[in-house]
Enzyme design. Structure first.
Site, PDB file in Angstrom:
ATOM      1  N   ASP A   1      -7.883  -5.452   0.248  1.00  0.00           N
ATOM      2  CA  ASP A   1      -8.360  -6.396  -1.024  1.00  0.00           C
ATOM      3  C   ASP A   1      -7.971  -7.632  -0.898  1.00  0.00           C
ATOM      4  O   ASP A   1      -8.570  -8.296  -1.650  1.00  0.00           O
ATOM      5  CB  ASP A   1      -7.849  -5.534  -2.379  1.00  0.00           C
ATOM      6  CG  ASP A   1      -8.598  -4.108  -2.555  1.00  0.00           C
ATOM      7  OD1 ASP A   1      -9.556  -3.977  -2.388  1.00  0.00           O
ATOM      8  OD2 ASP A   1      -7.768  -3.241  -2.889  1.00  0.00           O
TER       9      ASP A   1
ATOM     10  N   HIS B   1       0.802  -1.203  -0.181  1.00  0.00           N
ATOM     11  CA  HIS B   1       0.033  -0.066   0.023  1.00  0.00           C
ATOM     12  C   HIS B   1       0.814   1.258   0.054  1.00  0.00           C
ATOM     13  O   HIS B   1       1.844   1.173   0.524  1.00  0.00           O
ATOM     14  CB  HIS B   1      -0.998  -0.001   1.309  1.00  0.00           C
ATOM     15  CG  HIS B   1      -2.133   0.943   1.220  1.00  0.00           C
ATOM     16  ND1 HIS B   1      -2.098   2.222   1.557  1.00  0.00           N
ATOM     17  CD2 HIS B   1      -3.254   0.693   0.747  1.00  0.00           C
ATOM     18  CE1 HIS B   1      -3.251   2.628   1.173  1.00  0.00           C
ATOM     19  NE2 HIS B   1      -3.895   1.916   0.615  1.00  0.00           N
TER      20      HIS B   1
HETATM   21  N1  CMC Z   1       4.186  -7.345  -4.765  1.00  0.00           N
HETATM   22  C1  CMC Z   1       5.551  -7.563  -4.968  1.00  0.00           C
HETATM   23  N2  CMC Z   1       6.256  -6.680  -4.717  1.00  0.00           N
HETATM   24  C2  CMC Z   1       5.638  -5.158  -4.579  1.00  0.00           C
HETATM   25  C3  CMC Z   1       4.143  -5.350  -4.082  1.00  0.00           C
HETATM   26  C4  CMC Z   1       3.470  -6.251  -4.487  1.00  0.00           C
HETATM   27  N3  CMC Z   1       2.116  -6.348  -4.094  1.00  0.00           N
HETATM   28  N4  CMC Z   1       4.048  -4.010  -3.852  1.00  0.00           N
HETATM   29  C5  CMC Z   1       5.126  -3.351  -3.924  1.00  0.00           C
HETATM   30  N5  CMC Z   1       6.150  -4.064  -4.176  1.00  0.00           N
HETATM   31  C6  CMC Z   1       7.363  -3.715  -4.373  1.00  0.00           C
HETATM   32  C7  CMC Z   1       7.858  -2.966  -5.735  1.00  0.00           C
HETATM   33  O1  CMC Z   1       8.486  -3.902  -6.631  1.00  0.00           O
HETATM   34  C8  CMC Z   1       9.010  -2.178  -5.286  1.00  0.00           C
HETATM   35  O2  CMC Z   1      10.101  -2.707  -5.176  1.00  0.00           O
HETATM   36  P1  CMC Z   1      11.543  -1.892  -5.484  1.00  0.00           P
HETATM   37  O3  CMC Z   1      11.761  -0.899  -4.402  1.00  0.00           O
HETATM   38  O4  CMC Z   1      12.693  -3.096  -5.358  1.00  0.00           O
HETATM   39  O5  CMC Z   1      11.463  -1.475  -6.835  1.00  0.00           O
HETATM   40  C9  CMC Z   1       8.619  -1.889  -3.832  1.00  0.00           C
HETATM   41  O6  CMC Z   1       7.987  -2.740  -3.311  1.00  0.00           O
HETATM   42  C10 CMC Z   1       7.750  -0.328  -3.508  1.00  0.00           C
HETATM   43  O7  CMC Z   1       6.766  -0.295  -4.479  1.00  0.00           O
HETATM   44  P2  CMC Z   1       5.895   0.820  -5.258  1.00  0.00           P
HETATM   45  O8  CMC Z   1       5.291   0.393  -6.497  1.00  0.00           O
HETATM   46  O9  CMC Z   1       7.141   1.858  -5.308  1.00  0.00           O
HETATM   47  O10 CMC Z   1       5.210   1.335  -4.115  1.00  0.00           O
HETATM   48  P3  CMC Z   1       3.725   2.082  -4.127  1.00  0.00           P
HETATM   49  O11 CMC Z   1       3.579   2.849  -2.854  1.00  0.00           O
HETATM   50  O12 CMC Z   1       3.970   3.245  -5.213  1.00  0.00           O
HETATM   51  O13 CMC Z   1       2.774   1.164  -4.544  1.00  0.00           O
HETATM   52  C11 CMC Z   1       0.898  -0.148  -4.556  1.00  0.00           C
HETATM   53  C12 CMC Z   1       1.737   0.970  -3.816  1.00  0.00           C
HETATM   54  C13 CMC Z   1      -0.510  -0.486  -3.668  1.00  0.00           C
HETATM   55  C14 CMC Z   1       0.251   0.352  -6.117  1.00  0.00           C
HETATM   56  C15 CMC Z   1       1.636  -1.273  -4.821  1.00  0.00           C
HETATM   57  O14 CMC Z   1       1.986  -2.015  -3.661  1.00  0.00           O
HETATM   58  C16 CMC Z   1       0.853  -2.505  -5.559  1.00  0.00           C
HETATM   59  O15 CMC Z   1       0.929  -2.544  -6.883  1.00  0.00           O
HETATM   60  N6  CMC Z   1       0.226  -3.650  -4.791  1.00  0.00           N
HETATM   61  C17 CMC Z   1      -0.500  -4.576  -5.581  1.00  0.00           C
HETATM   62  C18 CMC Z   1      -1.863  -3.801  -5.985  1.00  0.00           C
HETATM   63  C19 CMC Z   1      -2.791  -3.514  -4.946  1.00  0.00           C
HETATM   64  O16 CMC Z   1      -3.089  -4.614  -4.044  1.00  0.00           O
HETATM   65  N7  CMC Z   1      -3.361  -2.576  -4.748  1.00  0.00           N
HETATM   66  C20 CMC Z   1      -4.485  -2.009  -3.672  1.00  0.00           C
HETATM   67  C21 CMC Z   1      -4.148  -1.170  -2.775  1.00  0.00           C
HETATM   68  S1  CMC Z   1      -5.205  -0.741  -1.510  1.00  0.00           S
HETATM   69  C22 CMC Z   1      -6.704  -0.190  -2.082  1.00  0.00           C
HETATM   70  C23 CMC Z   1      -6.729   1.026  -2.327  1.00  0.00           C
HETATM   71  O17 CMC Z   1      -6.645   1.752  -1.181  1.00  0.00           O
HETATM   72  O18 CMC Z   1      -7.135   1.578  -3.482  1.00  0.00           O
END
Ligand code: CMC
Length: 437
Positions: A371, A314
């Site tokens: 989720d 998240h």
């Molecule tokens: N599985 C594997 N690796 C992950 C995941 C995951 N679900 N989420 C983040 N990472 C890794 C990512 O690859 C990155 O690694 P590195 O630093 O080596 O590049 C690191 O963790 C940070 O990720 P980020 O994408 O920079 O973090 P963010 O804050 O931009 O992303 C997120 C948040 C929700 C988009 C992401 O965690 C994700 O894609 N999760 C899966 C989708 C999901 O479950 N979304 C629902 C969010 S809750 C509902 C809502 O509030 O809308």
């Protein structure tokens, strides 16, 4: 203090130094949570912009509605912990708290429930809108269209400068989104629309509009209705997330409330936001059995593989999402009530266990989000995956509308207009087409 009044005598400041010049920047303290540096005069005084793609360090407004402490896994609506609201209250009480800022008295609650109930029907002409959609249209496409179309039917609540009209629009939206969501579902599966039954509570009424058919008697199941209500509470607001920021941004132009909420629904649709519950369930189905989990964990950790564990991680929560705990409990209650032994729940529980003990997930602070368990629960209740994000939109409508109202009622509100770092070509001469190579 009010972040914009500047009236606090003990105002903290920070110093920005660029070369041999320095500027003083005001720092504001919230009730709880980190301080913010006011950079609003940076361009006029210093001649530079801040750069923060994805707004990871940017506060776009001040708000009294929702507080999240992502490090500790805390979520408060108007100061009340989400766990308490979900355990002791109902969704309409949460709506009241979000809109008015205080828990209602018994009389206020009764009055509010009545006001919502009296707006559950939609204009009959709107049913023709549905016929314009292809039979296989995604219900979110239908929701974006139909909620936007409300502005064409309820002209008496689109004057945003009138507080009474703003409140009527708010109540209408809370009352009508379940009706529209259920109609989108019925249209999708080819069944007749079921009109609201105002004797029922909000969640039971919604379940009836989704699952009743005219030829059979329908009795709402109180355990499922309670679970539905709780799911609505858990999704009701989440401060300045992508869709809420979209609603505020659209609203800052003076657009009518129905159009702003339609913009929020469009934004919510994406798999990184509201579409994640659909994606999480799909992923659990793909994994299929506990023995295949290590393969997927390996893929999630592989920097060359774009696969992510859906329902994990998240932007704000770097600790267990407090909504996920309530959701997990609700999931067990629903499966038990329905006597369902879903193998995907075993996969989810084991996946969670393994991920929570894995260095990659520990170091990156990736925990299950809401989720992760909501998909299994909603599927057990009878909803197809295409409806999952619609249910999220239904519940989030109150959050969007509360945030929109707060913004409109803020005398310091401004048109939202971010700036950019331009990396394109500098000025160049136009070439006539015959001279272009
Ligand atoms: N599985 C594997 N690796 C992950 C995941 C995951 N679900 N989420 C983040 N990472 C890794 C990512 O690859 C990155 O690694 P590195 O630093 O080596 O590049 C690191 O963790 C940070 O990720 P980020 O994408 O920079 O973090 P963010 O804050 O931009 O992303 C997120 C948040 C929700 C988009 C992401 O965690 C994700 O894609 N999760 C899966 C989708 C999901 O479950 N979304 C629902 C969010 S809750 C509902 C809502 O509030 O809308």
């Amino acid at each position: 203090m009010d972040a914009k009044s500047g009236s606090n005598a003990n105002l903290k400041t920070g110093k920005l130094t660029l070369g041999d010049k320095s500027w003083s920047l005001p720092i504001y303290e919230g009730t709880i949570g980190p301080d913010v540096v006011d950079v609003s005069k940076l361009y006029s005084e210093v001649g530079i912009f801040t750069y923060d793609p994805g707004f990871t360090s940017t506060g776009s407004c001040d708000s009294k509605i929702t507080y999240i402490d992502g490090d500790q896994g805390i979520l408060l609506y108007r100061g009340y912990p989400i766990e308490d609201l979900a355990e002791h209250g109902d969704f309409l009480e949460t709506c009241y708290v979000l809109l008015y800022g205080e828990l209602p008295t018994a009389a206020q609650k009764e009055d509010f429930d009545n006001r919502v109930v009296h707006h559950t029907m939609i204009h009959e002409q709107m049913t023709r809108f549905f016929q314009g959609f292809r039979r296989d249209a995604h219900p979110m496409a239908v929701m974006v269209g139909c909620v936007g179309a409300l502005s064409a039917f309820y002209h008496d609540s689109t004057d945003i400068s009138d507080p009474t009209q703003r409140m009527i629009a708010s109540i209408r939206m809370i009352a009508k989104t379940p009706t529209l969501a259920a109609m989108a579902y019925k249209y999708f599966i080819g069944q007749p629309f079921v009109y609201p039954d105002n004797k029922l509570d909000y969640a039971s009424n919604f379940l009836r509009m989704c699952f009743a058919v005219p030829c059979e008697e329908y009795r709402p199941n109180p355990v499922l209705a309670r679970a539905m209500d709780r799911i609505f509470i858990l999704h009701a607001d989440h401060e300045q997330n992508a869709s809420t920021s979209t609603v505020r941004l659209a609203g800052s132009t003076g657009a009518n409330p129905f159009a702003c909420i339609a913009a929020g629904i469009a934004c919510l649709w994406g798999p990184a936001h509201g579409g994640a519950n659909e994606a999480a369930l799909k992923m659990l189905g793909e994994i299929g059995s506990v023995d295949r989990i290590p393969e997927y964990i390996k893929r999630a950790k592989d920097p060359d593989d774009s696969f992510r564990l859906m329902g994990f991680g998240h932007r704000v929560y770097k600790h267990y999402d407090p909504r996920a705990r309530v959701m997990q409990k609700t999931c067990h209650e629903v499966l038990q009530e329905l006597g369902i032994n879903d193998p995907l729940l075993d996969v989810a529980l084991e996946l969670e266990r393994i991920a929570l003990n894995d260095d990659y997930f520990i170091q990156k602070r990736l925990y299950p989000n809401i989720d992760f368990y909501s998909g299994i629960t909603l599927r057990a209740m009878g909803f197809p995956t295409t409806m999952f994000t619609v249910l999220f939109a239904l519940a989030r409508t109150v959050g969007w509308i509360a945030q929109w109202k707060e913004m409109i009622e803020d005398p310091h509100q401004k048109l939202a207009r971010p700036r950019q770092l331009y990396t394109g070509s500098p000025r160049r001469d136009y070439q006539s087409i015959s001279r272009r190579k």
